[in-house]
Design a protein around this motif. Structure first.
Motif, PDB file in Angstrom:
ATOM      1  N   SER A  22      38.450  53.388  27.845  1.00  0.00           N
ATOM      2  CA  SER A  22      39.457  53.412  27.044  1.00  0.00           C
ATOM      3  C   SER A  22      39.047  52.280  25.755  1.00  0.00           C
ATOM      4  O   SER A  22      39.389  52.166  24.963  1.00  0.00           O
ATOM      5  N   TYR A  23      38.504  50.995  26.378  1.00  0.00           N
ATOM      6  CA  TYR A  23      38.103  49.997  25.421  1.00  0.00           C
ATOM      7  C   TYR A  23      36.806  49.680  25.203  1.00  0.00           C
ATOM      8  O   TYR A  23      36.235  48.618  24.337  1.00  0.00           O
ATOM      9  N   GLY A  24      35.940  50.294  26.101  1.00  0.00           N
ATOM     10  CA  GLY A  24      34.327  50.047  25.785  1.00  0.00           C
ATOM     11  C   GLY A  24      33.928  48.735  26.460  1.00  0.00           C
ATOM     12  O   GLY A  24      32.971  48.209  26.342  1.00  0.00           O
ATOM     13  N   LEU A  25      34.684  48.402  27.617  1.00  0.00           N
ATOM     14  CA  LEU A  25      34.406  47.224  28.305  1.00  0.00           C
ATOM     15  C   LEU A  25      33.312  47.684  29.249  1.00  0.00           C
ATOM     16  O   LEU A  25      32.750  48.950  29.759  1.00  0.00           O
ATOM     17  N   HIS A  26      32.207  46.834  29.230  1.00  0.00           N
ATOM     18  CA  HIS A  26      31.046  46.926  30.331  1.00  0.00           C
ATOM     19  C   HIS A  26      31.544  46.688  31.576  1.00  0.00           C
ATOM     20  O   HIS A  26      31.419  45.474  31.911  1.00  0.00           O
ATOM     21  N   ALA A  27      31.928  47.649  32.215  1.00  0.00           N
ATOM     22  CA  ALA A  27      32.553  47.504  33.515  1.00  0.00           C
ATOM     23  C   ALA A  27      31.828  48.392  34.526  1.00  0.00           C
ATOM     24  O   ALA A  27      31.626  49.596  34.249  1.00  0.00           O
ATOM     25  N   SER A  28      31.472  47.935  35.745  1.00  0.00           N
ATOM     26  CA  SER A  28      30.835  48.868  36.847  1.00  0.00           C
ATOM     27  C   SER A  28      31.540  48.676  37.969  1.00  0.00           C
ATOM     28  O   SER A  28      32.260  47.661  38.262  1.00  0.00           O
ATOM     29  N   THR A  29      31.542  49.583  38.849  1.00  0.00           N
ATOM     30  CA  THR A  29      31.982  49.583  40.213  1.00  0.00           C
ATOM     31  C   THR A  29      31.040  49.686  41.120  1.00  0.00           C
ATOM     32  O   THR A  29      30.206  50.336  40.996  1.00  0.00           O
ATOM     33  N   ALA A  30      30.968  48.565  42.039  1.00  0.00           N
ATOM     34  CA  ALA A  30      30.130  48.571  43.198  1.00  0.00           C
ATOM     35  C   ALA A  30      31.017  49.201  44.316  1.00  0.00           C
ATOM     36  O   ALA A  30      31.655  48.501  45.021  1.00  0.00           O
ATOM     37  N   ILE A  31      30.563  50.435  44.840  1.00  0.00           N
ATOM     38  CA  ILE A  31      31.409  51.124  45.936  1.00  0.00           C
ATOM     39  C   ILE A  31      30.486  50.531  46.919  1.00  0.00           C
ATOM     40  O   ILE A  31      29.570  51.244  47.499  1.00  0.00           O
ATOM     41  N   LEU A  32      31.015  49.369  47.667  1.00  0.00           N
ATOM     42  CA  LEU A  32      30.141  48.895  48.834  1.00  0.00           C
ATOM     43  C   LEU A  32      30.486  49.460  49.959  1.00  0.00           C
ATOM     44  O   LEU A  32      31.726  49.369  50.578  1.00  0.00           O
ATOM     45  N   PHE A  33      29.474  49.825  50.873  1.00  0.00           N
ATOM     46  CA  PHE A  33      29.773  50.187  52.229  1.00  0.00           C
ATOM     47  C   PHE A  33      29.722  49.017  53.151  1.00  0.00           C
ATOM     48  O   PHE A  33      29.548  47.869  52.706  1.00  0.00           O
ATOM     49  N   THR A  34      30.074  49.129  54.306  1.00  0.00           N
ATOM     50  CA  THR A  34      30.404  47.909  55.167  1.00  0.00           C
ATOM     51  C   THR A  34      29.161  47.119  55.206  1.00  0.00           C
ATOM     52  O   THR A  34      28.019  47.553  55.393  1.00  0.00           O
ATOM     53  N   HIS A  35      29.625  45.857  54.856  1.00  0.00           N
ATOM     54  CA  HIS A  35      28.329  44.798  54.795  1.00  0.00           C
ATOM     55  C   HIS A  35      28.755  43.658  55.670  1.00  0.00           C
ATOM     56  O   HIS A  35      30.014  43.161  55.689  1.00  0.00           O
ATOM     57  N   GLU A  36      27.845  42.984  56.183  1.00  0.00           N
ATOM     58  CA  GLU A  36      28.231  41.557  57.265  1.00  0.00           C
ATOM     59  C   GLU A  36      27.196  40.741  57.117  1.00  0.00           C
ATOM     60  O   GLU A  36      26.169  40.833  56.280  1.00  0.00           O
ATOM     61  N   SER A  37      27.465  39.669  57.624  1.00  0.00           N
ATOM     62  CA  SER A  37      26.538  38.289  57.596  1.00  0.00           C
ATOM     63  C   SER A  37      27.216  37.543  58.571  1.00  0.00           C
ATOM     64  O   SER A  37      28.162  37.627  58.974  1.00  0.00           O
ATOM     65  N   ARG A  49      40.639  41.869  28.405  1.00  0.00           N
ATOM     66  CA  ARG A  49      41.144  42.317  27.052  1.00  0.00           C
ATOM     67  C   ARG A  49      41.854  41.261  26.099  1.00  0.00           C
ATOM     68  O   ARG A  49      41.292  41.228  25.069  1.00  0.00           O
ATOM     69  N   LEU A  50      42.535  40.537  26.566  1.00  0.00           N
ATOM     70  CA  LEU A  50      43.463  39.755  25.850  1.00  0.00           C
ATOM     71  C   LEU A  50      42.856  38.345  25.503  1.00  0.00           C
ATOM     72  O   LEU A  50      42.775  38.064  24.546  1.00  0.00           O
ATOM     73  N   TYR A  51      41.547  38.087  26.266  1.00  0.00           N
ATOM     74  CA  TYR A  51      40.726  36.836  26.088  1.00  0.00           C
ATOM     75  C   TYR A  51      39.746  37.115  25.046  1.00  0.00           C
ATOM     76  O   TYR A  51      39.571  36.659  24.043  1.00  0.00           O
ATOM     77  N   ALA A  52      39.126  38.336  25.327  1.00  0.00           N
ATOM     78  CA  ALA A  52      38.077  38.757  24.302  1.00  0.00           C
ATOM     79  C   ALA A  52      38.170  39.246  23.065  1.00  0.00           C
ATOM     80  O   ALA A  52      37.774  39.258  21.973  1.00  0.00           O
ATOM     81  N   GLY A  53      39.581  40.130  23.081  1.00  0.00           N
ATOM     82  CA  GLY A  53      40.041  40.594  21.854  1.00  0.00           C
ATOM     83  C   GLY A  53      39.119  41.637  21.339  1.00  0.00           C
ATOM     84  O   GLY A  53      38.491  42.532  21.916  1.00  0.00           O
ATOM     85  N   ASP A  54      38.757  41.766  20.177  1.00  0.00           N
ATOM     86  CA  ASP A  54      38.054  42.819  19.476  1.00  0.00           C
ATOM     87  C   ASP A  54      36.462  42.789  19.898  1.00  0.00           C
ATOM     88  O   ASP A  54      35.634  43.574  19.847  1.00  0.00           O
ATOM     89  N   ASP A  55      35.960  41.334  20.402  1.00  0.00           N
ATOM     90  CA  ASP A  55      34.677  41.109  21.031  1.00  0.00           C
ATOM     91  C   ASP A  55      34.784  41.622  22.659  1.00  0.00           C
ATOM     92  O   ASP A  55      33.839  40.759  23.263  1.00  0.00           O
ATOM     93  N   ILE A  56      35.455  42.473  23.048  1.00  0.00           N
ATOM     94  CA  ILE A  56      35.486  42.884  24.545  1.00  0.00           C
ATOM     95  C   ILE A  56      34.052  43.037  24.999  1.00  0.00           C
ATOM     96  O   ILE A  56      33.841  42.762  26.240  1.00  0.00           O
ATOM     97  N   ALA A  57      33.065  43.480  24.286  1.00  0.00           N
ATOM     98  CA  ALA A  57      31.684  43.751  24.883  1.00  0.00           C
ATOM     99  C   ALA A  57      30.939  42.636  25.124  1.00  0.00           C
ATOM    100  O   ALA A  57      29.833  42.613  25.957  1.00  0.00           O
ATOM    101  N   LYS A  58      31.446  41.402  24.877  1.00  0.00           N
ATOM    102  CA  LYS A  58      30.722  40.137  25.134  1.00  0.00           C
ATOM    103  C   LYS A  58      30.824  39.739  26.702  1.00  0.00           C
ATOM    104  O   LYS A  58      30.212  38.847  27.234  1.00  0.00           O
ATOM    105  N   VAL A  59      31.826  40.242  27.608  1.00  0.00           N
ATOM    106  CA  VAL A  59      32.042  40.174  28.818  1.00  0.00           C
ATOM    107  C   VAL A  59      31.668  41.164  29.682  1.00  0.00           C
ATOM    108  O   VAL A  59      32.164  42.570  29.305  1.00  0.00           O
ATOM    109  N   ARG A  60      30.925  41.072  30.606  1.00  0.00           N
ATOM    110  CA  ARG A  60      30.463  42.209  31.460  1.00  0.00           C
ATOM    111  C   ARG A  60      31.298  42.194  32.944  1.00  0.00           C
ATOM    112  O   ARG A  60      31.341  41.028  33.440  1.00  0.00           O
ATOM    113  N   PHE A  61      31.758  43.333  33.548  1.00  0.00           N
ATOM    114  CA  PHE A  61      32.870  43.042  34.455  1.00  0.00           C
ATOM    115  C   PHE A  61      32.460  44.035  35.758  1.00  0.00           C
ATOM    116  O   PHE A  61      31.715  45.118  35.553  1.00  0.00           O
TER     117      PHE A  61
END
Length: 328
Positions: A168-183, A110-122
């Protein structure tokens, strides 16, 4: 050339995601804590195309600096104090890194992007541990969260904070609800890698037994390489959203043991496994199983590695590694 910033670059997810993004032509930055991070050499060896930056999830100013250096189009927050058992011993630090660290990442955008918050996807790597004392089977994006560990509580805070910044801010933000993953890249402190390493050493005559807690606990296990693909797909959508990333199948630690020992050529393994009550959780999560329908339908995502293939992959990798170590 799009730019991406990955926190948690030293973990299994971070390295698989970095490989994926590099293959797609991204300029990839990884955030590591401390100039002398012992895992820095591992990342440079495994994923040499990544540009490493120094930062700390508990230090807001360092995150803003990292954004200014990377100029990211996409940010993937994979960093966390992610070993669940450790979170009871260090509840405060777990909360500061795994919970408040997400808020710092979001506020830095939010502080880095300012009014152009839509330029970053999270993308926030949330966890099935948030469901804890499960209120619905299988667990979906709308299932009530009831975490049963400090780690799960911290993840739930970060999950809801991500949604809050989206709304609140219109950030392109997604949550990945990750179930247990291994490798094969999983750390040795996790039960699955602990098993695959011990099985390899038992098969080679280097050890005789493995000590475990609750081997009847069940999880929805997938391959980390598949799950990072889902996270990338989330940030290619028009809007941010929440997605369960899972296989939709559940297996017990006992099943994991059976496949692992069989892969190593051991059929009668009961005497090789000993019970240690000290390894039981203060509050157990007995069964987690996710409903990945939304990810299937909206993202076109499907897991490609089966449970048995995952176990065999890990055992094969540890057999090869232990043979090399034993020959030195």
């Amino acid at each position: 050339m799009p730019s991406a910033l990955i926190t948690g670059i030293t973990g299994q997810d971070g390295m698989y995601l970095a490989e994926l993004l590099l293959s797609k032509g991204y300029r990839v930055y990884g955030l590591i804590r401390g100039q002398n991070n012992p895992k820095r050499a591992l990342v440079e060896q495994e994923v040499p195309g990544v540009r490493l930056l120094t930062g700390d999830l508990t230090d807001l100013s360092s995150l803003i600096r990292a954004y200014e250096q990377a100029q990211p189009d996409e940010v993937y927050n994979l960093a966390a104090m992610s070993f669940v058992a450790y979170s009871w011993e260090n509840a405060r630090l777990t909360s500061e890194v795994t919970g408040m660290g997400v808020l710092n990442m979001l506020e830095a955008i939010r502080l880095y992007a300012g009014d152009d918050i839509a330029k970053v996807r999270f993308c926030q790597a949330s966890s099935s541990e948030m469901f804890g004392k499960v209120q619905e089977v299988p667990q979906r994006e709308t299932t009530l969260l009831w975490p049963r560990s400090p780690y799960g509580v911290a993840k739930a805070f970060g999950h809801h904070m991500t949604i809050n910044y989206r709304e609140s801010y219109g950030l392109h933000a997604s949550t990945a609800i990750l179930f247990t993953h291994e490798s094969p890249r999983r750390g040795p402190e996790y039960v699955t890698r602990k098993i695959s390493m011990a099985v390899a050493r038992i098969a080679l005559g280097l050890e005789k037994e493995i000590w475990l807690g609750n081997i009847d606990a069940k999880r929805d296990w997938g391959f980390a390489g598949d799950y990072v693909e889902a996270m990338w797909r989330m940030l290619q959508q028009h809007d941010g959203d929440d997605y369960v990333v899972a296989t939709g199948q559940t297996h017990s630690i006992r099943e994991f043991l059976s496949i692992a020992f069989r892969r190593a050529g051991i059929t009668d393994w009961a005497g090789c496994v000993q019970h240690d009550p000290r390894l039981l959780r203060p509050a157990e999560v007995d069964m987690l199983i996710g409903d990945p329908s939304k990810a299937h339908q909206r993202l076109g995502w499907e897991p490609t590695v089966s449970f048995s293939e995952l176990v065999e992959m890990m055992v094969d990798a540890d057999l090869a590694e232990q043979r090399v170590l034993a020959s030195k």
